[in-house]
Write a protein that holds these residues in place. Structure first.
Motif, short mmCIF file in Angstrom:
data_model
loop_
_atom_site.label_atom_id
_atom_site.label_comp_id
_atom_site.label_asym_id
_atom_site.label_seq_id
_atom_site.Cartn_x
_atom_site.Cartn_y
_atom_site.Cartn_z
N THR A 158 0.81 -1.22 0.00
CA THR A 158 0.00 0.00 0.00
C THR A 158 0.84 1.27 0.00
O THR A 158 1.82 1.36 0.75
N ASP A 159 0.42 2.24 -0.82
CA ASP A 159 1.08 3.55 -0.80
C ASP A 159 0.40 4.50 0.18
O ASP A 159 1.07 5.20 0.92
N ASN A 182 12.38 -4.12 6.04
CA ASN A 182 13.15 -3.84 4.81
C ASN A 182 14.63 -3.65 5.12
O ASN A 182 15.50 -4.05 4.33
N GLY A 183 14.90 -3.06 6.27
CA GLY A 183 16.29 -2.82 6.68
C GLY A 183 17.04 -4.14 6.85
O GLY A 183 18.23 -4.23 6.58
N ILE A 184 16.35 -5.18 7.27
CA ILE A 184 17.00 -6.49 7.47
C ILE A 184 17.04 -7.29 6.17
O ILE A 184 18.05 -7.91 5.84
N TYR A 185 15.92 -7.28 5.42
CA TYR A 185 15.80 -8.22 4.30
C TYR A 185 15.79 -7.60 2.90
O TYR A 185 15.56 -8.28 1.92
N GLY A 186 15.93 -6.30 2.80
CA GLY A 186 15.82 -5.67 1.47
C GLY A 186 14.41 -5.15 1.26
O GLY A 186 13.59 -5.19 2.18
N ASN A 187 14.12 -4.70 0.03
CA ASN A 187 12.82 -4.06 -0.20
C ASN A 187 11.67 -5.05 -0.31
O ASN A 187 11.29 -5.43 -1.41
N VAL A 188 11.11 -5.42 0.81
CA VAL A 188 9.99 -6.37 0.78
C VAL A 188 8.67 -5.61 0.76
O VAL A 188 7.75 -5.96 0.01
N PHE A 189 8.57 -4.57 1.57
CA PHE A 189 7.30 -3.85 1.71
C PHE A 189 7.41 -2.43 1.17
O PHE A 189 8.43 -1.75 1.40
N THR A 190 6.32 -1.95 0.54
CA THR A 190 6.18 -0.52 0.27
C THR A 190 5.92 0.16 1.62
O THR A 190 5.16 -0.37 2.43
#
Ligand code: TYM
Length: 349
Positions: A158-159, A182-190
């Motif tokens: 969601t934006d 996201n900080g741990i795993y990369g860009n997972v969530f918007t």
């Protein structure tokens, strides 16, 4: 050659075209909806449908953090769905579904519980308030409720989250959880942003305008329900608390008048300044009558359409069945990505 170039140009343009934004929001079916829910939330969703990918859920899992009577919960869940459509949310344009039909919400919620801190949940003002009003049932669900709300939002990438002022803190914790993950795993969530309504963002009680208008208020005159009859709406506004002055003008400490001006301008579609001008020289009696009439006119079509829809349960069932299928498909994609990232073995079936 020319054709190739045109095709290439079209492809580049398509890549550059902004993707439609995703909007997600929800309402709990834990009672009858109020004017506050309408002006702070649902009433503002309709316009978003044209340019965005909108997803609206009836969030029944959230409701059971407070005890519900099962038959009433079922009835209210359908009523909220009918009210979404009656407000102008079009199931052909927006995705409408019932939260408990999409199991990914509960599943992601468990994972995100493990990425949310006890301390940050302890700071949630709604938790603090609700633990006082429901002191006999301060259950763990009430405490972790913002994590479920974060899961609702993050599953759909969601934006924007259009909500009333009282939910802003919950959208902010959803952002924090997304950023941490996201900080741990990369860009997972918007990372979502709250979209807070204008003048309708915080509608106050008509009986005590220092308190939020809420469906759980014991005083029936404190709130207007979406399903109230015109005569009841007029009576409630006639009794609405104002203050000792006489001018229809906003001001510090004039909680009652400030609230009525906010309601009038949101219902009549004008600015608070225009409302003040319209009632210059008029007394509180005339003003309260005009606020009542503006609200009656806004809510009349919503009530009538809701009544019609509740007589057509087959249609409602079609809407939520289709909605559950589509929502599950989108949600599943995010959940699978999350499971993979945290190190779960891929499900063999
Ligand atoms: P809920 O069910 O309490 O309220 C639904 C929406 O109505 C708004 N609202 C108000 N706005 C202005 N004035 C008021 N007096 C007023 N009372 C309620 C709320 O801000 C909300 O936008 N946790 C959420 C539901 C939820 C949700 C979500 C929302 C669950 N998951 C994901 C957005 C995204 C709640 O309890 O709202």
């Amino acid at each position: 050659m020319i054709e190739e170039k045109i095709e290439q140009k079209q492809e580049t343009e398509a890549q550059q075209a902004p993707r439609p934004k995703t909007v997600f929001s929800g309402v709990q079916p834990s009672g009858k909806l109020t004017l506050g829910n309408y002006l702070g939330a649902m009433g503002n969703w309709v316009a978003l449908q044209e340019e965005n990918r909108c997803i609206f859920s009836v969030v029944d899992l959230h409701s059971i953090t407070v005890r519900q009577e099962p038959a009433a919960l079922r009835r209210q869940t359908l009523e909220v769905l009918a009210q979404y459509i009656a407000c102008g949310i079009d199931p052909e344009k927006s995705l409408l579904f019932i939260q408990s039909h999409v199991s990914a919400h509960a599943e992601l919620s468990w994972v995100l519980n493990c990425y949310t801190m006890f301390g940050e949940l302890s700071r949630m003002t709604q938790f603090k308030d609700k633990s006082k009003t429901h002191a006999d049932n301060v259950n763990a669900g009430l405490f972790t409720y913002p994590v479920l709300m974060a899961s609702d939002i993050l599953l759909y990438q969601t934006d924007f989250v259009p909500v009333g002022q009282d939910q802003k803190q919950h959208v902010e914790i959803a952002r924090d959880i997304a950023e941490r993950f996201n900080g741990i795993y990369g860009n997972v969530f918007t990372v979502p942003e709250p979209r807070i309504a204008g003048t309708g963002a915080r509608i106050m009680s008509l009986a005590d305008p220092t308190k939020k208008m809420s469906k759980s208020d014991k005083n029936q005159n404190a709130f207007v329900l979406l399903m109230d009859k015109p005569e009841d709406i007029m009576r409630k506004f006639k009794r609405a608390v104002t203050d000792s002055g006489s001018e229809v003008r906003r001001g510090e400490g004039k909680h009652g008048v400030n609230n009525l001006i906010a309601i009038y301008s949101a219902a009549a579609g004008c600015t608070p300044e225009a409302a003040e001008e319209r009632f210059a020289g008029k007394g509180y009696g005339d003003f309260k009558k005009a606020v009542g009439e503006a609200v009656v006119e806004v809510l009349r079509p919503v009530r009538e359409k809701t009544e019609d829809l509740l007589n057509n349960k087959d249609y409602l069932e079609k809407v939520y069945t289709q909605g559950a299928e589509n929502a599950s498909r989108i949600a599943r994609r995010t959940l699978e990505k999350v499971y993979k990232k945290v190190g779960f073995i891929k499900k063999p079936f």
